[in-house]
Design a protein around this motif. Structure first.
Motif: not given
Length: 206
Positions: A64-82
């Protein structure tokens, strides 16, 4: 013999009475234990429900407080990349959290936002007050990290599919727009200064 028979019968009755009392004690103990267990389960269930509802309310507050929200698939990202992604998002005034899909589904349903099947599979939520910053940051990051996949977004209350998100990603950011605006104003001031100078020269010649 009659006396012996009576004595034996008395012993049987005593043993039966003792057995009955033991069964009664065990039954009462079982009943009390059951009540305690059920009460504990109910209390635990109620606590879990309250915790889940608190998370749902948190998600709703972010959306509700955001102007923009995005959902994304994070599978495959390493801890460092995250961690790197989280830092880049924070630098652009955008935030990133991972919630259970079931809780996000409840939150979006409460807000009458239909995301279709976008919540199938692991999903992370990115939100911010800048219209394009979340989309641009994720899109730029995905160029070097193809494991990241944008799924769907909500920009100014409107659903944005992958194609729409790509359009938003091509727009200049807020800072970019301000820079362009400032550059345009500087150009206008410069042109106005030249015109005034020419007008002044013409006045002097006349």
């Amino acid at each position: 013999s009659t006396q012996g028979y009576s004595s034996a019968a008395s012993d049987v009755y005593k043993r039966q009475g003792l057995l009955y009392r033991r069964v009664l004690v065990l039954a009462r103990a079982f009943f009390v234990a059951t009540q305690i267990f059920e009460g504990g389960v109910c209390m635990a269930s109620e606590k879990i429900l309250k915790q889940k509802q608190a998370v749902v309310e948190e998600i709703k507050s972010h959306v509700e407080s955001a102007t923009s929200i995005v959902l994304f698939d994070y599978r495959g990202l390493t801890d460092g990349e995250t961690k790197e992604l989280r830092t880049k998002l924070k630098e652009s005034g955008t935030f990133y959290k991972v919630f259970k899909n079931t809780l996000m589904a409840r939150a979006f349903k409460d807000l009458n936002i239909d995301l279709g099947d976008a919540l199938n599979g692991p999903s992370a939520l990115v939100y911010g007050t800048d219209q394009v910053a979340p989309v641009k940051t994720l899109t730029e990051f995905a160029k070097d990290h193809p494991a990241l996949e944008l799924k769907i977004g909500v920009i100014d209350g409107e659903i944005a599919d992958k194609a729409k998100l790509a359009e938003y990603a091509s727009l200049p950011s807020r800072d970019g727009l301000l820079t362009m605006l400032a550059g345009g104003m500087i150009g206008l001031v410069r042109d106005l200064s030249i015109c005034l100078d020419l007008y002044s020269q013409q006045k002097e010649e006349n």
